[in-house]
Motif scaffolding. Sequence first.
Motif, short mmCIF file in Angstrom:
data_model
loop_
_atom_site.label_atom_id
_atom_site.label_comp_id
_atom_site.label_asym_id
_atom_site.label_seq_id
_atom_site.Cartn_x
_atom_site.Cartn_y
_atom_site.Cartn_z
N THR A 53 0.88 -1.23 0.19
CA THR A 53 0.18 0.01 -0.02
C THR A 53 0.92 1.16 -0.06
O THR A 53 0.38 2.34 -0.39
N ASN A 54 2.10 1.24 0.46
CA ASN A 54 2.95 2.23 0.33
C ASN A 54 4.32 1.89 -0.08
O ASN A 54 5.18 1.13 0.51
N LEU A 55 4.67 2.33 -1.21
CA LEU A 55 5.82 1.99 -2.02
C LEU A 55 7.20 2.76 -1.11
O LEU A 55 8.28 2.31 -1.50
N ASP A 56 6.97 3.53 -0.57
CA ASP A 56 8.26 4.07 0.25
C ASP A 56 8.34 3.63 1.74
O ASP A 56 9.41 3.77 2.28
N ASP A 57 7.45 2.43 2.04
CA ASP A 57 7.67 1.81 3.49
C ASP A 57 8.51 0.54 2.94
O ASP A 57 8.11 -0.48 2.33
N PHE A 58 10.14 0.61 3.32
CA PHE A 58 10.78 -0.67 3.08
C PHE A 58 10.40 -1.84 3.80
O PHE A 58 10.53 -2.99 3.49
N ASN A 59 9.78 -1.67 5.00
CA ASN A 59 9.11 -2.90 5.64
C ASN A 59 7.92 -3.80 4.79
O ASN A 59 7.98 -4.90 4.77
N GLN A 60 7.32 -2.92 4.21
CA GLN A 60 6.23 -3.63 3.22
C GLN A 60 7.10 -4.22 1.98
O GLN A 60 6.69 -5.48 1.63
N ILE A 61 8.02 -3.54 1.64
CA ILE A 61 8.74 -4.10 0.46
C ILE A 61 9.46 -5.32 0.72
O ILE A 61 9.33 -6.42 -0.07
N LYS A 62 10.16 -5.40 1.73
CA LYS A 62 11.07 -6.48 2.12
C LYS A 62 9.80 -7.68 2.36
O LYS A 62 10.36 -8.85 2.18
N LYS A 63 9.00 -7.40 2.97
CA LYS A 63 8.06 -8.57 3.39
C LYS A 63 7.41 -9.21 1.99
O LYS A 63 6.89 -10.20 2.11
N ASN A 64 7.51 -8.46 0.86
CA ASN A 64 7.00 -8.82 -0.20
C ASN A 64 7.98 -9.16 -1.39
O ASN A 64 7.68 -9.28 -2.69
N TRP A 65 9.35 -9.24 -1.03
CA TRP A 65 10.31 -9.62 -2.05
C TRP A 65 10.00 -10.84 -2.65
O TRP A 65 9.88 -11.02 -3.95
N ILE A 66 9.71 -12.04 -1.86
CA ILE A 66 9.41 -13.27 -2.25
C ILE A 66 7.96 -13.46 -3.23
O ILE A 66 7.96 -13.91 -4.38
N ASN A 67 6.87 -12.49 -2.80
CA ASN A 67 5.90 -12.52 -3.37
C ASN A 67 5.92 -11.86 -4.88
O ASN A 67 5.41 -12.23 -6.11
N SER A 68 6.88 -10.88 -4.88
CA SER A 68 7.02 -10.17 -6.07
C SER A 68 7.64 -10.98 -7.15
O SER A 68 7.32 -10.96 -8.36
N GLN A 69 8.80 -11.79 -6.65
CA GLN A 69 9.35 -12.95 -7.53
C GLN A 69 8.38 -13.77 -8.02
O GLN A 69 8.58 -14.46 -9.15
N ASN A 70 7.45 -14.19 -7.23
CA ASN A 70 6.32 -15.32 -7.43
C ASN A 70 5.71 -14.63 -8.97
O ASN A 70 5.53 -15.52 -9.76
N LEU A 71 5.14 -13.42 -8.66
CA LEU A 71 4.50 -12.63 -9.83
C LEU A 71 5.31 -12.84 -11.14
O LEU A 71 4.94 -13.12 -12.24
N ILE A 72 6.60 -12.46 -11.00
CA ILE A 72 7.76 -12.47 -12.14
C ILE A 72 7.60 -13.82 -12.70
O ILE A 72 7.72 -13.83 -13.86
N ASN A 73 7.84 -14.83 -11.93
CA ASN A 73 8.07 -16.23 -12.29
C ASN A 73 6.80 -16.83 -12.66
O ASN A 73 6.46 -18.01 -13.33
N SER A 74 5.57 -16.05 -12.63
CA SER A 74 4.40 -16.81 -12.84
C SER A 74 4.23 -17.25 -14.33
O SER A 74 3.24 -17.97 -14.90
N ASP A 75 5.09 -16.43 -15.27
CA ASP A 75 4.93 -16.85 -16.86
C ASP A 75 5.96 -18.01 -16.98
O ASP A 75 5.77 -18.48 -18.46
N ASN A 76 6.22 -18.45 -16.09
CA ASN A 76 7.39 -19.73 -16.44
C ASN A 76 8.32 -19.42 -17.44
O ASN A 76 8.78 -20.47 -18.35
#
Length: 128
Positions: A53-76
């Motif tokens: 919800t806040n792209l300037d909040d590093f804590n939110q970003i780091k909690k979603n490192w794996i989730n963002s990579q899962n999205l990137i890899n969703s196209d196989n």
Amino acid sequence: MIIWLASYPKSGNTWVRHFLASLIYSNQGKAGLEKLGFIMQYPKRDQFEKLVTNLDDFNQIKKNWINSQNLINSDNKLSIFKTHHVLCSLGKDNFTDKKNTLGAIYIVRDPRNCLLYTSDAADDSLRV
């Protein structure tokens, strides 16, 4: 799966990106800056827009490192990303995992090329 091009800043990461992009994404290996965009940087703000919800909040970003990579890899498909991050965990949050990472190319520059020497006028000794 992601292949990481990892390095300390100013170690030649962009040069290696240019070289690889020319080999992989161009006809006959012709170099061109327009191919550089095929190997993007990670992390970038747009890779987290749907996750936080806040792209300037590093804590939110780091909690979603794996989730963002899962999205990137969703196209196989194979993806190559430039990064200056390390293979680390901050608290319970891992930067990446074996599910998302195929491998890494760690670019190391001779550190002697990066040092700055200064002279102290009082004793003419060199300092690093």
